[in-house]
Design a protein around this motif. Structure first.
Motif, PDB file in Angstrom:
ATOM      1  N   VAL A 114       8.503  -2.199  -3.820  1.00  0.00           N
ATOM      2  CA  VAL A 114       7.429  -1.220  -3.661  1.00  0.00           C
ATOM      3  C   VAL A 114       7.833  -0.301  -2.516  1.00  0.00           C
ATOM      4  O   VAL A 114       8.260  -0.775  -1.467  1.00  0.00           O
ATOM      5  CB  VAL A 114       6.079  -1.905  -3.347  1.00  0.00           C
ATOM      6  CG1 VAL A 114       4.999  -0.868  -3.067  1.00  0.00           C
ATOM      7  CG2 VAL A 114       5.664  -2.829  -4.483  1.00  0.00           C
ATOM      8  N   ALA A 135       2.173  -6.748  -2.418  1.00  0.00           N
ATOM      9  CA  ALA A 135       3.621  -6.973  -2.481  1.00  0.00           C
ATOM     10  C   ALA A 135       3.945  -8.432  -2.166  1.00  0.00           C
ATOM     11  O   ALA A 135       4.753  -9.060  -2.854  1.00  0.00           O
ATOM     12  CB  ALA A 135       4.347  -6.033  -1.519  1.00  0.00           C
ATOM     13  N   LEU A 183       8.840  -4.621   0.279  1.00  0.00           N
ATOM     14  CA  LEU A 183       8.013  -3.466   0.579  1.00  0.00           C
ATOM     15  C   LEU A 183       8.754  -2.566   1.554  1.00  0.00           C
ATOM     16  O   LEU A 183       9.062  -2.978   2.670  1.00  0.00           O
ATOM     17  CB  LEU A 183       6.667  -3.888   1.182  1.00  0.00           C
ATOM     18  CG  LEU A 183       5.760  -2.756   1.679  1.00  0.00           C
ATOM     19  CD1 LEU A 183       5.409  -1.787   0.555  1.00  0.00           C
ATOM     20  CD2 LEU A 183       4.500  -3.331   2.315  1.00  0.00           C
ATOM     21  N   THR A 233       4.979 -10.505   4.045  1.00  0.00           N
ATOM     22  CA  THR A 233       5.685  -9.671   3.085  1.00  0.00           C
ATOM     23  C   THR A 233       7.110  -9.431   3.540  1.00  0.00           C
ATOM     24  O   THR A 233       7.450  -9.633   4.696  1.00  0.00           O
ATOM     25  CB  THR A 233       4.946  -8.340   2.877  1.00  0.00           C
ATOM     26  OG1 THR A 233       5.529  -7.652   1.797  1.00  0.00           O
ATOM     27  CG2 THR A 233       4.999  -7.473   4.115  1.00  0.00           C
TER      28      THR A 233
END
Length: 151
Positions: A5, A23, A30, A51
């Motif tokens: 992402v 995410a 991310l 993340t």
């Protein structure tokens, strides 16, 4: 499947937190391209959302870090709907933009990788969903197709 992402110039720290949580729920990478002048408290975000957060300075840097992938940008100026695009391969990147101005076309035009610009249907043309809601819809579609074995 590897999911990436990219969040271009987030404005609202809460939206960034929500995107990071989405995410993290899929163990996606991310990439955040920070908006100049906004303090996100990224250390706390990485700890709380668990993340795989990477801070990059440009879209080109994010794309170079990801490498070969199916790149899909969610934008109101997309020429196809999200459900109409092909998502084949085992590496995907979903790019979302700033809440107020998205990802400017000139940023995408400068990239060397093929990128598909898609939109999500709305009742009023030119309107958009919250950035985290849009990402949730896109990630659902990516995972659904991957599990079904259809591009």
């Amino acid at each position: 499947m590897e999911i990436n992402v990219v969040f271009y110039h987030p404005k609202n720290p809460q939206n960034l937190h929500d995107v990071a949580a989405l995410a993290a729920s899929l163990r996606a990478n991310l990439y955040v391209i920070p908006r100049p002048g906004v303090d996100y408290k990224l250390e706390m975000l990485q700890y709380r959302a668990r993340t795989r957060l990477k801070i990059v300075q440009s879209m080109a840097e994010a794309v170079n870090s990801i490498g070969d992938a199916v790149y899909t940008v969610l934008e109101t100026y997309g020429d196809r709907y999200l459900h109409e695009i092909e998502i084949d391969g085992d590496k995907v990147a979903v790019i979302i933009g700033a809440e107020d101005y998205g990802v400017p076309r000139h940023v995408l035009d400068s990239l060397e990788k093929p990128i598909v610009v898609a939109k999500i249907p709305t009742a009023v043309q030119g309107m958009s969903y919250n950035v985290a809601a849009s990402l949730a819809m896109a990630l659902y579609e990516v995972v659904r197709r991957f599990r079904a074995g259809t591009p």
